[in-house]
Write an enzyme that holds these catalytic residues in place. Structure first.
Site, PDB file in Angstrom:
ATOM      1  N   GLN A 184       3.257   3.396   4.886  1.00  0.00           N
ATOM      2  CA  GLN A 184       2.483   3.033   6.068  1.00  0.00           C
ATOM      3  C   GLN A 184       1.061   3.506   5.855  1.00  0.00           C
ATOM      4  O   GLN A 184       0.816   4.502   5.176  1.00  0.00           O
ATOM      5  CB  GLN A 184       3.102   3.644   7.334  1.00  0.00           C
ATOM      6  CG  GLN A 184       4.389   2.915   7.753  1.00  0.00           C
ATOM      7  CD  GLN A 184       4.946   3.436   9.056  1.00  0.00           C
ATOM      8  OE1 GLN A 184       5.388   4.570   9.111  1.00  0.00           O
ATOM      9  NE2 GLN A 184       4.929   2.620  10.096  1.00  0.00           N
ATOM     10  N   SER A 185       0.107   2.801   6.451  1.00  0.00           N
ATOM     11  CA  SER A 185      -1.289   2.928   6.030  1.00  0.00           C
ATOM     12  C   SER A 185      -1.966   4.217   6.471  1.00  0.00           C
ATOM     13  O   SER A 185      -2.838   4.729   5.771  1.00  0.00           O
ATOM     14  CB  SER A 185      -2.098   1.734   6.549  1.00  0.00           C
ATOM     15  OG  SER A 185      -1.599   0.539   5.993  1.00  0.00           O
ATOM     16  N   THR A 186      -1.599   4.754   7.629  1.00  0.00           N
ATOM     17  CA  THR A 186      -2.289   5.930   8.155  1.00  0.00           C
ATOM     18  C   THR A 186      -1.274   6.940   8.675  1.00  0.00           C
ATOM     19  O   THR A 186      -0.154   6.573   9.057  1.00  0.00           O
ATOM     20  CB  THR A 186      -3.238   5.550   9.307  1.00  0.00           C
ATOM     21  OG1 THR A 186      -2.464   5.000  10.387  1.00  0.00           O
ATOM     22  CG2 THR A 186      -4.268   4.526   8.844  1.00  0.00           C
TER      23      THR A 186
END
Length: 381
Positions: free
Chosen positions: A21-23
């Site tokens: 997941q990106s963040t």
């Protein structure tokens, strides 16, 4: 659900579920996406893999797929594919693997070479076949375009707000937002008085270091905010004084784009943030905040600070006068080349030599320059 692309040679190797997941915020708040990605183990079992032959790589949680920098999980995956340990890569979507074609196509090449399949929620693909590579290539290109489109849309909205001076940026100490969002001065009169004193001292002393020494000699501390945003008082430092003097918010101006990112100097390093010159600031909206000083005084302060810098060969400024016994230190100019003269001391400052900046540069570069003779300091009665 079986797939005709899965063969016994694939089943003899590992199936790897790649989770990302990106963040960090997404990791905490978007738990449903995380559950769906971990549930891909069931999909691998349906395709024929045993539970013991299914591995999960989730070390890239909280990292963007725009680059492989610092994504150790992705690098581990590529390495294992290259060693022919992996028969299938599962991801909820190809955007989880990479959002950059520079990283995506080398993965397809090595998967096609080693006979590794790639699967997402839509199907199973063989990168070694023309049709499989075409579909995966399109998915990767769309993923990269999607990232660019999202970023452009968000940036356009941010710049539109910034051009009106309405973008909510972090305010320096001495300024705050009231419950309605309007920027006002800090109601603490001690904070207002100390900031005003910093500007007053600089206009008198014309040096950041002298302001710092004057504050410390009087035991006057500067207001700061701690990591929790609470007000605290700390001893004055060069950096703290310079930050107050250089911040345009104290002149009532909203400024966006005072810094830029420079390309990393070595592979794997993060881009470095560098300050822009005042004339290159991206957006300047004056009279947006309550001011401690007016804009002409702020420009004067910035000019004095810039002129005090001693990097003559790069920015061609006068420089601040240094300590020493001689007159015209930092002010005299060489009649031969037209550059600034400076004084060099030797032997506990008992001997001196006057030379110009090009001679100093030639001496640093170990090239032959004009000889400079050392002279004893004059005696003063």
């Amino acid at each position: 659900m079986k797939s005709e692309l899965v063969t016994p040679s694939h089943l003899a190797r590992k199936a790897v579920v790649y989770i990302r997941q990106s963040t960090p915020h997404q990791v905490v708040s978007n738990q449903e996406s995380l559950r769906l990605q971990y549930a891909l183990r069931k999909r691998a079992r349906e395709l024929g893999w045993r539970e013991a032959a299914i591995d999960v790589i989730d070390t890239d949680l909280g990292l963007s797929g725009a680059s492989t920098a610092h994504r150790n999980g992705f690098k581990e995956l590529v390495g294992r594919v290259g060693l022919s340990e992996v028969g299938l890569i599962l991801s909820i979507d190809v955007t989880r693997l990479a959002r950059n074609c520079t990283d995506w196509y080398p993965l397809l090449d090595i998967c096609g070479l080693r006979g590794c399949l790639i699967a997402d929620r839509d199907g199973v693909y063989d990168p070694g076949t023309p049709n499989g590579r075409l579909l995966l290539g399109l998915k990767g290109s769309i993923s990269e375009l999607e990232l660019h489109t999202i970023r452009s849309r968000l940036t356009a909205g941010l710049l539109a707000k910034a051009e009106r001076g309405e973008l909510a940026v972090m305010l320096p100490i001495g300024l705050m937002r009231d419950p309605s969002g309007v920027v006002v001065k800090d109601p603490d009169m001690a904070v207002q008085g100390r900031l005003g004193l910093v500007f007053q001292l600089f206009l008198q002393l014309r040096s950041v270091a002298k302001v710092m020494r004057a504050l410390n000699e009087r035991d006057l501390e500067l207001p700061r905010r701690d990591r929790y945003g609470d007000l605290c008082w700390t001893r004055a430092t060069l950096a703290a004084v310079a930050a107050v003097l250089k911040n345009p918010a104290y002149a009532g101006a909203f400024v966006y784009g005072r810094t830029r990112f420079q390309p990393p100097k070595r592979e794997g390093a993060l881009p470095q943030k560098a300050t822009r010159p005042m004339e290159e600031w991206r957006i300047v909206v004056k009279d947006r905040y309550p001011a401690y000083i007016d804009w002409p005084i702020y420009e004067k302060i910035r000019a004095v600070i810039r002129d005090n810098r001693a990097e003559y060969m790069r920015i061609k400024t006068r420089g601040a006068p240094r300590d020493g016994e001689l007159l015209l230190h930092g002010i005299a100019w060489c009649a031969r080349c037209g550059h600034k003269m400076y004084v060099r001391y030797k032997g506990a400052a008992s001997m001196y030599a006057i030379t110009c900046v090009p001679r100093k540069a030639s001496r640093r570069a170990n090239t032959s320059g004009p000889a400079v003779s050392m002279r004893p300091l004059p005696m003063h009665s």
